[in-house]
Design an enzyme around this catalytic site. Structure first.
Site, short mmCIF file in Angstrom:
data_model
loop_
_atom_site.label_atom_id
_atom_site.label_comp_id
_atom_site.label_asym_id
_atom_site.label_seq_id
_atom_site.Cartn_x
_atom_site.Cartn_y
_atom_site.Cartn_z
N CYS A 413 0.80 -1.21 0.00
CA CYS A 413 0.00 0.00 0.00
C CYS A 413 0.83 1.26 0.00
O CYS A 413 0.49 2.25 -0.66
CB CYS A 413 -0.98 0.00 1.15
SG CYS A 413 -0.20 -0.21 2.75
N HIS A 457 -2.12 0.65 7.10
CA HIS A 457 -2.45 0.94 5.72
C HIS A 457 -2.00 2.35 5.38
O HIS A 457 -1.75 3.17 6.26
CB HIS A 457 -3.98 0.80 5.52
CG HIS A 457 -4.41 0.76 4.10
ND1 HIS A 457 -3.86 -0.10 3.18
CD2 HIS A 457 -5.35 1.47 3.42
CE1 HIS A 457 -4.43 0.08 2.01
NE2 HIS A 457 -5.34 1.05 2.13
N ASP A 473 -8.14 5.54 -2.40
CA ASP A 473 -7.27 4.44 -1.97
C ASP A 473 -6.78 3.70 -3.19
O ASP A 473 -7.50 2.87 -3.75
CB ASP A 473 -8.03 3.50 -1.03
CG ASP A 473 -7.09 2.52 -0.34
OD1 ASP A 473 -5.93 2.41 -0.80
OD2 ASP A 473 -7.51 1.86 0.63
#
Lengths: 663, 329, 317
Positions: A413, A457, A473
């Site tokens: 991520c 994250h 995202d």
């Protein structure tokens, strides 16, 4: 029977106990210390057991020199490893080494006692690292063994067997337990440290920080440690809504993202919220840092915290103990103002880096009209091209963003978030990286969410003018499962802690999951009520009894009173005279003797009842009749063939008063 | 009963036969105070507490308070281990100067639990602070099973003849953890008669034999035969025990009790020309023992005492006791 | 204080025994306890050993005891040349009847005073001791029973002297009790000096009991109740003597029986309907004094009293 001279000698059985006790206290440190330190400790203590005393006395001078040299060498070793002798880690290392030497040179009872006390102290140092239930149980074992060690020392007649000594030590500790509870609950807690903590006091705690480099989040993924727990008072939101907001990163140096400077101190940007508020409590594990992780976006924040302009929720004091906070958040929101300086900072790019990325962005910008189009195009590009979501990305040597976007295309991520924000900024859209946690595991046992470090994250926020800051995202484009189903589904099984051989068995997995849930629920309570019992919790606890206003003075008085009551109870139990006679008449007679003994007339154990009665009659003529009547009845029952009369004897003894009669 | 030690004092003349429960009983206070180790332990707890507060470490608090509770419980247990014991001092057997006097002390544990490591030592007249911690080398440790009586002997080295009081006795215990010491002072009132050391190599003065009554004495008595002694030149051959000689026991002379037996007054002046009283007493002591051994009727004539001639264990002790007490108030 | 006695199945008790004791006490001054012990020993069908110095009244005690109880009395002075036949008797050839006539020795009597038993040779000693053990004697193949009651009072001079044969421990065991008379106290001594000659007084003593009374008393003593609690105490005493490091040898089962029998007799004398721990304590020094050897060798000073230690150290359950 033995003499004081013999008692001054240390005997082998005492030393065995001491070595065991200290050795157990050192055991959990083995994983935390350089391997040679515990090894040295065990060598030293065990060699104390092997050295015959006479030989040691003959070689005393040589041995002393040798020992001193070894000690100096060990100290140098500790110093060279830690660079200091102070602080938590070096301190513990020092203690382990020195306790080894102390045991080795134990000669007198005084050394022995100091050895035992060092053992207790080593026990407590373990709690600086971990305060879990297994550690606590293990320490109970350690202190009961060291207590048995002290019992062994004081049992000069060697009357007690090993189980008897352990039993006595256990009994003492059990009696100490209520006192401990009272002290623990009522001892006034101070919110902060008394003096500065050593710098390393909180290391070893994993968590998000104010910087992000490739690999820093994926390192957290390996950790099963709990970051915090959240309990919603209403329904728990959907997994893809569970963005727990942490540090917001503005500044990039081409590889590393940091929060940058100067953004704090300003009031948070205005926020428009829609929908239903979500009320929840989070129980933060101590991090030593300031961040709390609210659900995006927080509307109501706890007292001793504040929101920064970019909606980072921070406490005023670092989180040193486990704390619980009540929060209210809205998942539908609009935030941000077009503050020019802020937008300027959101366009910062490191000079002379990411050339290929800038080139790509420029192309897209020319081809698109709105920022929305650019964003869509980027996300489509991520999902169409061969980008992979992986925990083990190949090493990136040169320009981190360029290489990721154009050659390796495997990342986690943080790679996607950082590449996405770079692309946006290059295309002229203000953007920033947000780190935090995503999702969480629902524990049905306690009905709360566990958010672990592996849920860490990173995502992006872009400024869309009217819409304000909007969450994008990029990981979702690559691996939608990560967002909707959590990290476990996005990652291979080996990451998740499932015992070997059970991966394919659905029932076993389910059971394992349930077991883990129960375990975590217990841990949750433990952490909440024991480990997290600090100033705040104490006030809360006392509040339940209407003593919420109690200050330290009140608590001290309560503490003393409660302790005194417990000690009194134990004393009454201990000193309560119980007759040990198996015979009912004998028991009654013992009671009679006790009454007389309180008046100073003590029956000798070898004194017959009639002789005793005669003696009492001589010294206390006023008791003559009663005593003779009772004794005569007792003797007839106990030694005669008379079977009846026991009732009468018991009655007479109950009525018997040995005190002086006032006439 | 539970609070304090009970001390029974025996009357001085209840030396040998001790019908139980004839002494007077006194209750003595039991004191309790941390030992040096206990103070060290308290310091360690304080450090632990400060550390726990500083690190705000709950488990450190737990452990510190656990150990603190342990110390509190330990106070009770240490006290419990000592209180309620009944102690009786019994008159010791007389000894000769230089020998070790044994003062018997009976411990009476009437309760249903065992007591461990009860220490008995002479407190002497040292100040409290010095005796508080020190465990002297001759401290006696003993364990007391439940409902049990036990006699222990406190050893006291004697150097001078006279009456040696045991003095103040300290009974103490540190059991179970050694963090606290419970103790009590006891004045048992026991005294030991220390006879003079038998010494000196002067020969026994000659016995006086009344020639008139010698005749009667030689008659074979009915129940007055008192035994044999070794033959000495000059003994009448009529009294030689021929049978004993035949059995190979050497020449023995039959001796008879009676008014005609030899009598000996051990006097002050015969015992030495030196002015040293102790030397003379030692010599007299040796003579008494020798005379007793030889079956001579002997008496004692020293300034302040006149003991008529006699014989037997009791007579011997009477003489020796007089020697022991000579010149002492 | 007196414990009221509930058992009244003791027909010739207690005033008759009291009269016996009173009669003896008129002669033997200030020795009430020893006298009672001697009588208890007799009631318990045991033999008595008196260990004391000459002249304290051993002979007088034996004599008056026999006389008051209405028993025959014989005295044997033991010397080193005494032969077994001098005690047991001999068969003499009778010319008139042409047969051997048995001339009974002094042993055929109810009370024997064996004076200074340790002066005789072991052979002679054993002749008497055998008679004591079996209550019969075997002479020239013929077994002759001894009278009932048969009671031996032996005396022994305690001071270790050359030329004596101290009784071995196994023989000592045959005596139920060993007592010491000791010197009289001041008052008794004064009375003794002022009063008439003891031997003259002895002549005036009249029997208080008949011999069959004695047998009846012995019967009664065996019927005195002994409670379990008392047996516990007795067993504790025996156990202690066997396990304590203070004694070189513990008490034998025979010693246990001896204590019990003596305690019963003592209880009878004192009118207790059942045996009390105090009864055991009263007889214990005499019963076990010669059976118990202390380990600690007290070379000087007064002798240790193992029995008193035993009493003090064993709690009454």
């Amino acid at each position: 029977m033995n003499t004081g001279a013999a008692a001054e000698q240390l005997v082998h059985r005492e030393l065995v106990w001491l070595v065991c006790g200290i050795g157990l206290a050192v055991l959990p440190h083995c994983t935390r210390l350089p391997v040679w330190i515990p090894l040295l400790h065990y060598c030293l203590t065990l060699s104390r057991l092997r050295i015959p005393v006479r030989w040691a006395q003959q070689q005393a001078v040589t041995l002393t020199t040798l020992r001193q040299l070894a000690m100096v060498a060990a100290l140098i070793g500790v110093y060279s490893h830690y660079g200091t002798l102070a602080g938590r880690d070096a301190g513990v290392a020092l203690l382990v080494v020195l306790s080894g030497f102390k045991v080795l040179e134990s000669r007198t009872p005084r050394d022995f006692y100091i050895g035992c006390f060092l053992g207790y102290f080593l026990g407590i140092t373990n709690f600086l690292y971990t305060q879990t239930i297994p550690t606590a149980l293990f320490m109970c074992l350690v202190i009961s063994i060291i207590t048995a060690c002290l019992v062994t020392r004081n049992d000069t007649g060697k009357q007690l067997s090993i189980p008897a000594r352990l039993r006595l030590s256990g009994a003492l500790l059990l009696q100490a337990l209520p006192i401990m509870l009272v002290l623990f609950l009522l001892f006034p807690r101070v919110p902060g440290p008394l003096w500065g903590l050593p710098r390393d006091a909180n290391t070893g705690r994993t968590g998000l920080d104010d910087e992000m480099a490739p690999g820093s989040v994926s390192q957290l993924i390996l950790s099963d440690a709990v970051a915090f727990r959240a309990k919603f008072s209403g329904l728990t939101p959907e997994p893809d809504q569970l963005y727990w907001r942490g540090p917001v990163l503005w500044f990039s140096d081409g590889r590393k993202w940091t929060t940058g400077r100067g953004q704090s101190g300003r009031d948070p940007a205005p926020m428009n919220s829609y929908g239903t508020p979500l009320r929840y409590e989070i129980t933060m594990e101590p991090t030593g840092k300031h961040w709390l992780f609210p659900l995006e976006m927080p509307a109501y924040i706890p007292e001793d915290s504040y929101l920064s302009a970019d909606f980072q929720l921070k406490t005023k004091l670092p989180l040193r103990e486990r704390n619980r906070y009540t929060l209210i958040s809205y998942t539908n929101f609009r935030i941000g103002t077009d503050h020019p300086a802020e937008l300027q900072r959101a366009l910062q790019l490191p000079a002379g880096k990411h050339k290929k990325t800038l080139e790509l962005a420029r192309t897209w910008r020319q081809e698109s009209n709105t920022p929305g189009q650019i964003i869509d195009r980027t996300l489509q590009w991520f999902s169409r091209e061969k980008f992979y979501y992986t925990l083990t990305p190949p090493l990136i040597g040169g320009d981190s963003v360029d290489e990721f976007l154009f050659s390796t295309r495997q990342g986690f991520c943080e790679h996607y978030a950082s590449a996405f924000v770079t692309l946006m900024r290059a295309a002229g859209i203000p953007a920033r990286v947000v780190t935090g946690y995503l999702g969480g595991e629902l524990n049905p046992v306690g009905d709360y969410l566990i958010v672990r470090q592996r849920d860490a994250h990173a995502w992006a926020e872009v400024w869309l003018g009217e819409e304000g800051w909007r969450r994008i995202d990029p990981t979702a484009a690559v691996s939608p499962a990560r967002i909707s189903e959590g990290i476990e589904s996005a990652l291979p099984d080996s990451i998740i802690d499932i015992p070997l051989g059970l991966e394919n068995n659905v029932i076993a997995r389910d059971l394992w999951q349930r077991f883990n849930n129960i375990r975590d629920a217990i841990n949750y309570r433990w952490n909440e009520w024991v480990v997290g019992y600090g100033h705040r919790r104490q006030i809360q606890f006392l509040g339940q009894f209407g003593m919420g206003e109690a200050d330290w003075r009140g608590m001290t008085v309560g503490l003393m009173a409660a302790t005194a009551v417990i000690v009194l109870c134990i004393a009454v139990r201990l000193f309560g005279q119980r007759s040990t006679s198996a015979d009912p008449a004998g028991r009654a007679y013992d009671q009679f003797c006790n009454k007389l003994a309180r008046q100073g007339m003590v029956r000798h154990l070898s004194e017959g009842p009639v002789d005793f009665a005669r003696r009492v009659s001589i010294s206390r003529a006023d008791l003559d009749q009663d005593v003779n009547r009772i004794t005569s009845l007792y003797v007839d029952i106990r030694y005669g063939s008379q079977a009846h009369g026991l009732k009468s004897l018991q009655q007479q003894i109950r009525k018997f008063r040995a005190g002086y009669k006032h006439q | 009963m539970s609070a304090g030690i009970v001390l029974e004092r025996m009357l001085p003349d209840q030396a040998g036969v001790m019908p139980p429960g004839t002494g007077t009983l006194q209750k003595q206070r039991v004191y309790i105070f941390p030992t040096r180790q206990g103070i060290t332990f308290a310091c360690m707890l304080l450090i632990m507490l400060l550390g726990a507060i500083n690190y705000n470490n709950s488990m450190a608090f737990v452990l510190t308070f656990f150990l603190g509770g342990l110390a509190m419980v330990c106070i009770l247990h240490t006290y419990h281990n000592l209180a309620g014991l009944v102690l009786t001092g019994i008159a010791p057997q007389p000894v000769y100067a230089g020998e070790t006097a044994l003062f018997p002390v009976t411990l009476d544990n009437r309760v249903g639990y065992q007591r461990y490591a009860i220490a008995l030592d002479q407190a002497a007249q040292r100040p409290w602070l010095k005796t508080w911690q020190r465990v002297s080398a001759d401290t006696l440790y003993t364990d007391m099973p439940a409902r049990h009586l036990k006699t222990v002997y406190i050893q006291v080295e004697t150097t001078r003849r006279g009456i040696r009081p045991l003095g103040r006795l300290k009974i103490s215990t540190c059991f179970p953890l050694g963090l606290f010491r419970a103790w009590s002072w006891l004045e048992t009132g026991q005294t030991c008669v220390v006879y003079p050391r038998p010494d000196g190599n002067r020969p026994l003065p000659p016995a006086t034999i009344d020639p008139l009554e010698d005749q009667k004495g030689n008659q074979i008595g009915t129940d007055d035969f008192i035994g044999f002694r070794k033959y000495r030149p000059g003994d009448s051959t009529r009294n030689i025990a021929w049978k004993a000689l035949a059995r190979g026991q050497g020449p023995l002379v039959k001796r008879f009790d009676g008014k005609g037996a030899s009598k000996l007054m051990l006097g002050w002046h015969a015992a030495g020309h030196t002015q040293n009283t102790e030397t003379r007493l030692s010599q007299l002591c040796r003579w008494v023992l020798r005379a007793e051994q030889q079956g001579i009727h002997y008496g004692l004539a020293i300034p302040g005492f006149h003991i008529e001639p006699g014989h037997g264990e009791q007579h011997k002790h009477l003489c020796l006791r007089s020697l022991a007490g000579y010149g002492l108030a | 204080m007196e414990i009221s006695q509930r058992k009244s199945d003791t027909p010739c008790m207690p005033h008759e025994l009291d009269a016996v004791i009173a009669a003896i006490n008129r002669i033997i001054l200030g020795k009430g306890n020893s006298v009672r012990l001697a009588i208890a020993c007799l009631i318990a069908r045991g033999h008595l050993l008196i260990e004391d110095y000459p002249g304290v009244g051993k002979t007088t005690l034996a004599h008056v005891l026999a006389k008051v109880l209405g028993l025959d009395f014989q005295r044997i002075q033991f010397t080193s040349d005494l032969l077994p036949a001098d005690i047991l008797g001999v068969s003499v050839y009778n010319r008139e009847t042409f047969s051997f006539d048995f001339h009974a020795g002094p042993v055929f009597t109810q009370v024997i005073l064996a004076d200074e038993i340790n002066r005789a040779t072991p052979r002679t000693q054993s002749a008497l001791l055998e008679a004591m053990g079996e209550n019969q004697v075997t002479i020239e193949g013929e077994t002759r029973p001894l009278p009932d009651p048969f009671f031996v009072i032996a005396t022994q001079n305690p001071s270790t002297q050359i030329g004596t044969f101290p009784l071995p421990e196994s023989q000592l065991d045959r005596f139920l009790m060993r007592i010491e008379l000791g010197y009289p106290d001041n008052a008794a001594e004064r009375e003794l000096l002022k009063g008439r000659d003891r031997r003259e007084l002895l002549r005036d003593v009249v029997p208080v009991l008949q011999p069959h009374h004695m047998i009846s008393l012995q019967e009664q003593a065996t019927r005195i109740h002994v409670a379990d609690a008392l047996l516990d105490y007795l067993q504790d005493l025996l156990d202690f003597s066997r396990t304590s490091p203070d004694y070189s040898n513990g008490l034998s089962p025979r010693a246990g029986l001896a204590i019990l029998a003596s305690a019963r007799a003592w209880a009878l004398i004192h009118g207790h309907g059942h045996v009390l721990p105090e009864d055991i304590q009263a007889v214990l020094p005499s019963v076990v004094g010669h059976r118990l050897q202390p380990v600690r060798e007290q070379s000087e000073g007064a002798p240790v009293k193992p029995a008193e230690q035993l009493i003090r150290q064993v709690p009454i359950p």
